[in-house]
Each structure stands twice: as structure tokens, then as C-alpha cells.
Design a protein around this motif. Structure first.
Motif, PDB file in Angstrom:
ATOM      1  N   ALA A 111      35.933  -0.561  30.237  1.00 28.33           N
ATOM      2  CA  ALA A 111      35.535  -0.996  31.578  1.00 28.33           C
ATOM      3  C   ALA A 111      34.565  -2.168  31.530  1.00 28.33           C
ATOM      4  N   ARG A 112      33.633  -2.134  30.594  1.00 31.07           N
ATOM      5  CA  ARG A 112      32.640  -3.205  30.514  1.00 31.07           C
ATOM      6  C   ARG A 112      33.192  -4.449  29.851  1.00 31.07           C
ATOM      7  N   SER A 113      34.227  -4.290  29.029  1.00 30.52           N
ATOM      8  CA  SER A 113      34.802  -5.449  28.338  1.00 30.52           C
ATOM      9  C   SER A 113      35.490  -6.405  29.299  1.00 30.52           C
ATOM     10  N   VAL A 114      35.996  -5.879  30.404  1.00 34.37           N
ATOM     11  CA  VAL A 114      36.719  -6.708  31.377  1.00 34.37           C
ATOM     12  C   VAL A 114      35.867  -7.879  31.845  1.00 34.37           C
ATOM     13  N   SER A 115      34.588  -7.627  32.094  1.00 37.29           N
ATOM     14  CA  SER A 115      33.695  -8.677  32.621  1.00 37.29           C
ATOM     15  C   SER A 115      32.674  -9.129  31.587  1.00 37.29           C
ATOM     16  N   LEU A 116      32.978  -8.900  30.328  1.00 36.52           N
ATOM     17  CA  LEU A 116      32.022  -9.244  29.277  1.00 36.52           C
ATOM     18  C   LEU A 116      31.760 -10.750  29.215  1.00 36.52           C
ATOM     19  N   ILE A 117      32.778 -11.542  29.456  1.00 38.17           N
ATOM     20  CA  ILE A 117      32.620 -12.999  29.469  1.00 38.17           C
ATOM     21  C   ILE A 117      32.389 -13.506  30.881  1.00 38.17           C
ATOM     22  N   THR A 118      33.203 -13.053  31.825  1.00 40.31           N
ATOM     23  CA  THR A 118      33.077 -13.533  33.207  1.00 40.31           C
ATOM     24  C   THR A 118      31.755 -13.127  33.833  1.00 40.31           C
ATOM     25  N   LEU A 140      39.591  -8.316  22.641  1.00 36.72           N
ATOM     26  CA  LEU A 140      40.862  -8.653  23.285  1.00 36.72           C
ATOM     27  C   LEU A 140      40.741  -8.618  24.807  1.00 36.72           C
ATOM     28  N   ILE A 141      40.176  -7.537  25.343  1.00 37.01           N
ATOM     29  CA  ILE A 141      40.050  -7.387  26.794  1.00 37.01           C
ATOM     30  C   ILE A 141      39.118  -8.440  27.376  1.00 37.01           C
ATOM     31  N   ALA A 142      38.019  -8.712  26.673  1.00 36.38           N
ATOM     32  CA  ALA A 142      37.058  -9.711  27.158  1.00 36.38           C
ATOM     33  C   ALA A 142      37.708 -11.083  27.268  1.00 36.38           C
TER      34      ALA A 142
END
Length: 266
Positions: free
Chosen positions: A90-97, A167-169
Motif C-alpha cells: 500500500a505504501r509503495s504505490v505513492s513512494l515516489i509520487t 517495482l510498485i513504486a
């Protein structure tokens, strides 16, 4: 591969400091603060015990010679690992954004963000495992010598989660719908793993399919070693370990390939 090994060593202080800051920020403004990292798993375990022991009176078939264990204890052990996976995903989705300010800083090593994600969520996992062991002692469930194997048995899951986070990030920068998909995917992983039942009790036809779920092998290993003291399936563990390493390398390669265009997209 060299960067994967050296980055967490070189930036270990930064990773640790940012991981602690993330945990503190999660409970910022609450009366009990970070103490909730202990209370939340304690509340979960109390609810599972009440529901499955006293209402449903659920039973779990235990290995021969092992002590009887409440269904709630076994369920909680599996849910701890699912919670770790869910937190990382869940946290990886917005790790960069969600860290645009860091993306624009040329000197900041973006590769360590998944490490921070893994460590901060891992700390909460350790607290949950501590609650589980205290509960086992309270219920006179003997602690097994195989407890010493738990860090080794969970290592492949940590490696898999690190690769998934990279990968997700990276994909989250380009595919914003991934956040909606991830919530459903996490639920699918919950119900297609062996958290609510043992692999031996599943129909033989679907047992190989269940083992493709990244949670099945570590959940079975953790539960059997920590609670029953019967783990000996090193062959399956070795295959899962090798697969996790390959997946981690894939996730890191995708992240490195897409990293140069992060700032352009954001």
C-alpha cells in the motif's frame, strides 16, 4: 546487484532515521503515540480469540505430538505476515509520487525508499510477533527451539517485499490506477493463501496453485516453526528463496530503468 547490497550499508543511518520518522508520523497527534504499534496487534489478538474460541469454537488440526493451539493464535500468526505485505504494498504505490521533493534532489538516493518502507513496516511486524509470543506463554503454549529459525524463514518474504516495493513504486509514477488495483490485489492474496487453513487441509488439486501465492510458504513456515516446532521443508523454502531473489532483481532493474524519467513525469 552491487548497489542492492551496498546501498543499505552506506545509507544505514539515513534509512533507520527515516524509518523511525515514518512510524512516529503515523501516530502523530494521537494521545498514546507509537504505543499504538503494540496496542493494535494486542486488540486484534483479543478479538480473534473471543470470536474464534468462544463463539465459533473453531479448531485446527495440529501435527501429531504437538500441543493443542487455539485457532485464533494460528490465524493471528498468518495475519501478521499478511499485514506486513499489505503495509509494504500500500505504501509503495505513492513512494515516489508522495516524495516529489526528494525526487528533485539530485543527491538523494531514491533506491533506499523501499528499504525505509521495509524497515518501518518490519518494526511493526516484530512488535506483533512479540505480542504473539507473549500470548502463547500466557496460554501455556510452549515456545519451540525452532523459534531461532524465524528470521531465516522470513528472509525470503523480506526479499520479495523489497523487490515488490521497487517495482510498485516505479510503476506507480506512470500508472495511477495501480492504487485502486492494489487494494483488491491485497485482499486476493489474503484469501488465496493458507492464512485461514493449513496447506495440508486444502484439496490436493489446488495445493500447487496455493504455493504460487507469495504468502503461503512463509506463513506455513512461520506457523509450523514458531508454534508447532515441526518445520523441515527446506526444499520448498529454497525454491521460494531463489524465486524471491530473482523477483527482487527484476524489481530493482525496473526501478533503475525508469528512475531517470521520474522527475519529468512528476
Amino acid at each position: 546487484m552491487h548497489q542492492i547490497i551496498t546501498a543499505p550499508i552506506t545509507h544505514r543511518r539515513l534509512i533507520w532515521a527515516m524509518a523511525k520518522r515514518e512510524i512516529a508520523a503515523k501516530y502523530k497527534g494521537s494521545v498514546l503515540g507509537v504505543f499504538w504499534t503494540f496496542l493494535n496487534p494486542l486488540f486484534m489478538l483479543a478479538i480473534y480469540t473471543f470470536v474464534f474460541k468462544y463463539i465459533f469454537k473453531a479448531r485446527w488440526s495440529v501435527p501429531e505430538g504437538s500441543a493443542e493451539v487455539d485457532f485464533a493464535t494460528l490465524l493471528f500468526a498468518g495475519l501478521l505476515l499478511h499485514g506486513w505485505l499489505a503495509e509494504v504494498f500500500a505504501r509503495s504505490v505513492s513512494l515516489i509520487t508522495g516524495n516529489v521533493n526528494l525526487v528533485t534532489k539530485i543527491q538523494f538516493p531514491l533506491e533506499i525508499l523501499p528499504w525505509i518502507n521495509l524497515v518501518s513496516s518490519g518494526i511493526q511486524l516484530l512488535i506483533g510477533i512479540g505480542v504473539l509470543f507473549i500470548f502463547m506463554l500466557f496460554n501455556q503454549i510452549p515456545l519451540q527451539p525452532q523459534l531461532l529459525l524465524v528470521p531465516i524463514l522470513l528472509l525470503p518474504l523480506a526479499i520479495f517485499l523489497l523487490g515488490a516495493s521497487w517495482l510498485i513504486a516505479a510503476l506507480g509514477v506512470f500508472i495511477r490506477d495501480i492504487e485502486q488495483f492494489m487494494m483488491s490485489f491485497i485482499t486476493v492474496l489474503l484469501f488465496t493463501s493458507t492464512i485461514f487453513f493449513s496447506l495440508e487441509n486444502a484439496p490436493a488439486l489446488i495445493q500447487p496453485i496455493l504455493q504460487f501465492n507469495p504468502l503461503t510458504v512463509p506463513v506455513e513456515a512461520f506457523r509450523n516453526a514458531a508454534i508447532f516446532g515441526t518445520f523441515d521443508n527446506w526444499g520448498i523454502w529454497g525454491i521460494y528463496f531463489a524465486s524471491s531473489v530473482l523477483f527482487m532483481l527484476l524489481g530493482f532493474a525496473v526501478f533503475k530503468r525508469l528512475k531517470p524519467v521520474f522527475s519529468d513525469i512528476l
